[in-house]
Design a protein around this motif. Structure first.
Motif, mmCIF file in Angstrom:
data_model
loop_
_atom_site.group_PDB
_atom_site.id
_atom_site.type_symbol
_atom_site.label_atom_id
_atom_site.label_comp_id
_atom_site.label_asym_id
_atom_site.label_seq_id
_atom_site.Cartn_x
_atom_site.Cartn_y
_atom_site.Cartn_z
ATOM 1 N N ASP A 205 11.245 0.095 -65.824
ATOM 2 C CA ASP A 205 10.410 -1.119 -65.820
ATOM 3 C C ASP A 205 10.620 -1.913 -67.108
ATOM 4 N N VAL A 206 10.831 -1.186 -68.222
ATOM 5 C CA VAL A 206 11.098 -1.839 -69.506
ATOM 6 C C VAL A 206 12.410 -2.626 -69.425
ATOM 7 N N TYR A 207 13.467 -1.992 -68.876
ATOM 8 C CA TYR A 207 14.751 -2.687 -68.724
ATOM 9 C C TYR A 207 14.577 -3.981 -67.930
ATOM 10 N N GLN A 208 13.830 -3.901 -66.827
ATOM 11 C CA GLN A 208 13.662 -5.063 -65.960
ATOM 12 C C GLN A 208 12.918 -6.187 -66.677
ATOM 13 N N GLU A 209 11.842 -5.820 -67.419
ATOM 14 C CA GLU A 209 11.052 -6.846 -68.104
ATOM 15 C C GLU A 209 11.856 -7.493 -69.226
ATOM 16 N N ILE A 210 12.629 -6.694 -69.956
ATOM 17 C CA ILE A 210 13.467 -7.248 -71.025
ATOM 18 C C ILE A 210 14.520 -8.188 -70.423
ATOM 19 N N THR A 211 15.095 -7.797 -69.288
ATOM 20 C CA THR A 211 16.059 -8.659 -68.598
ATOM 21 C C THR A 211 15.450 -10.026 -68.310
ATOM 22 N N GLU A 212 14.245 -10.026 -67.751
ATOM 23 C CA GLU A 212 13.587 -11.276 -67.386
ATOM 24 C C GLU A 212 13.208 -12.091 -68.617
ATOM 25 N N LYS A 213 12.647 -11.433 -69.632
ATOM 26 C CA LYS A 213 12.182 -12.146 -70.826
ATOM 27 C C LYS A 213 13.328 -12.833 -71.557
ATOM 28 N N PHE A 214 14.454 -12.133 -71.717
ATOM 29 C CA PHE A 214 15.543 -12.721 -72.494
ATOM 30 C C PHE A 214 16.287 -13.795 -71.709
ATOM 31 N N PHE A 215 16.290 -13.692 -70.389
ATOM 32 C CA PHE A 215 16.876 -14.796 -69.639
ATOM 33 C C PHE A 215 15.990 -16.032 -69.743
ATOM 34 N N GLU A 216 14.670 -15.834 -69.603
ATOM 35 C CA GLU A 216 13.739 -16.963 -69.650
ATOM 36 C C GLU A 216 13.737 -17.658 -71.014
ATOM 37 N N SER A 217 14.010 -16.891 -72.079
ATOM 38 C CA SER A 217 13.980 -17.464 -73.431
ATOM 39 C C SER A 217 15.381 -17.743 -73.977
ATOM 40 N N LYS A 218 16.376 -17.762 -73.091
ATOM 41 C CA LYS A 218 17.774 -17.927 -73.501
ATOM 42 C C LYS A 218 17.987 -19.186 -74.333
ATOM 43 N N SER A 219 17.453 -20.311 -73.863
ATOM 44 C CA SER A 219 17.654 -21.574 -74.581
ATOM 45 C C SER A 219 16.857 -21.615 -75.877
ATOM 46 N N PHE A 220 15.729 -20.908 -75.918
ATOM 47 C CA PHE A 220 14.898 -20.901 -77.125
ATOM 48 C C PHE A 220 15.593 -20.177 -78.281
ATOM 49 N N PHE A 221 16.157 -19.016 -78.014
ATOM 50 C CA PHE A 221 16.786 -18.236 -79.076
ATOM 51 C C PHE A 221 18.177 -18.755 -79.448
ATOM 52 N N GLY A 222 18.882 -19.352 -78.500
ATOM 53 C CA GLY A 222 20.203 -19.892 -78.803
ATOM 54 C C GLY A 222 21.228 -18.810 -79.094
ATOM 55 N N LYS A 223 22.166 -19.124 -79.992
ATOM 56 C CA LYS A 223 23.288 -18.225 -80.263
ATOM 57 C C LYS A 223 23.220 -17.587 -81.648
ATOM 58 N N MET A 224 22.032 -17.443 -82.193
ATOM 59 C CA MET A 224 21.924 -16.906 -83.555
ATOM 60 C C MET A 224 22.268 -15.411 -83.612
ATOM 61 N N LYS A 225 22.674 -14.996 -84.809
ATOM 62 C CA LYS A 225 22.930 -13.581 -85.065
ATOM 63 C C LYS A 225 21.626 -12.897 -85.454
ATOM 64 N N VAL A 226 21.357 -11.744 -84.843
ATOM 65 C CA VAL A 226 20.093 -11.064 -85.112
ATOM 66 C C VAL A 226 20.311 -9.557 -85.234
ATOM 67 N N ALA A 227 19.360 -8.914 -85.911
ATOM 68 C CA ALA A 227 19.215 -7.466 -85.850
ATOM 69 C C ALA A 227 18.022 -7.179 -84.946
ATOM 70 N N LEU A 228 18.064 -6.063 -84.240
ATOM 71 C CA LEU A 228 16.970 -5.676 -83.358
ATOM 72 C C LEU A 228 16.238 -4.461 -83.925
ATOM 73 N N ALA A 229 14.919 -4.495 -83.828
ATOM 74 C CA ALA A 229 14.096 -3.343 -84.198
ATOM 75 C C ALA A 229 13.156 -3.035 -83.039
ATOM 76 N N PHE A 230 12.619 -1.813 -83.025
ATOM 77 C CA PHE A 230 11.770 -1.377 -81.918
ATOM 78 C C PHE A 230 10.499 -0.734 -82.455
#
Length: 221
Positions: free
Chosen positions: A26-51
């Motif tokens: 369920d986490v995979y599915q929600e992350i898939t949806e969230k990052f597609f929906e916010s694709k234009s907001f985040f753009g192409k920046m370089k990031v580090a990920l934390a959890f």
């Protein structure tokens, strides 16, 4: 329905706060949806990920990173472990020179879920998937399973079994984190390997197969 994943944004990174008792699929599915929906907001920046929140295995972290990369234009440079000062960890991680070469844009997925069949699990033994859309598997494909797609096939795990893409006779590709199959097919062309089980043609790691002037070409990704 309660959110399973909350995204916190920092100047040089993102923290994914995951509900501790959430099912990982369920986490995979929600992350898939969230990052597609916010694709234009985040753009192409370089990031580090934390959890934060749910304890994740290395494999689960890897799957999430793959989802973020494929469902957005973000360039994930690295992941940051649990730290009391995540912001400082982001600053340190992104101040170090990047070692990874820029990857080709083959793994950009389709623009909306209607154009892709997303399977948030590994396939079962003897399971057969037949679709006129791009097929995305967040898991493995066992040797007795099969995938037939008119378009592209993206396997974020080990690809065994029968994998056939491009059945609409247009140029398409097959991506897998590891190829362990004896053959792959794109359109009318089939590439065989008599030594399956140790990586397709002895090549290990993430690979992409696509059509070239000489047939099916496999390259590291």
């Amino acid at each position: 329905m309660d959110q399973l994943v909350t995204i916190k944004s920092y100047p040089k990174g993102l923290t994914l706060v995951i509900k501790e008792d959430a099912d990982i699929l369920d986490v995979y599915q929600e992350i898939t949806e969230k990052f597609f929906e916010s694709k234009s907001f985040f753009g192409k920046m370089k990031v580090a990920l934390a959890f934060e929140g749910k304890n994740l295995t290395d494999e689960e972290v890897g799957q999430i990173v793959d989802i973020v990369r494929t469902r957005s234009d973000l360039q994930v440079v690295c992941t940051v472990g649990r730290d009391l000062s995540i912001k400082n960890a982001f600053e340190k991680a992104l101040s170090e020179p990047e070692q990874e070469e820029e990857k080709p844009d083959l793994l950009t997925l389709v623009e909306d879920s209607e154009d892709a069949l997303v399977i948030a699990r590994s396939l079962k033994e003897m399971e057969e998937i037949d679709s006129d859309r791009t097929v995305v598997v967040y898991g493995d494909v066992p040797h007795t399973a099969s995938i037939y797609s008119d378009k592209d096939i993206i396997i974020l795990g080990k690809a065994g079994g029968n994998v056939c893409a491009g059945l609409d006779d247009l140029p398409h590709f097959i991506y897998a984190k590891e190829f362990a199959c004896s053959k792959i097919k794109i359109g009318d062309l089939t590439l065989y390997d008599q030594k399956s089980g140790s990586g397709l043609f002895g090549k290990k790691g993430p690979m992409v197969a696509k059509l070239s002037d000489h047939g099916i070409e496999i390259k590291p990704y």
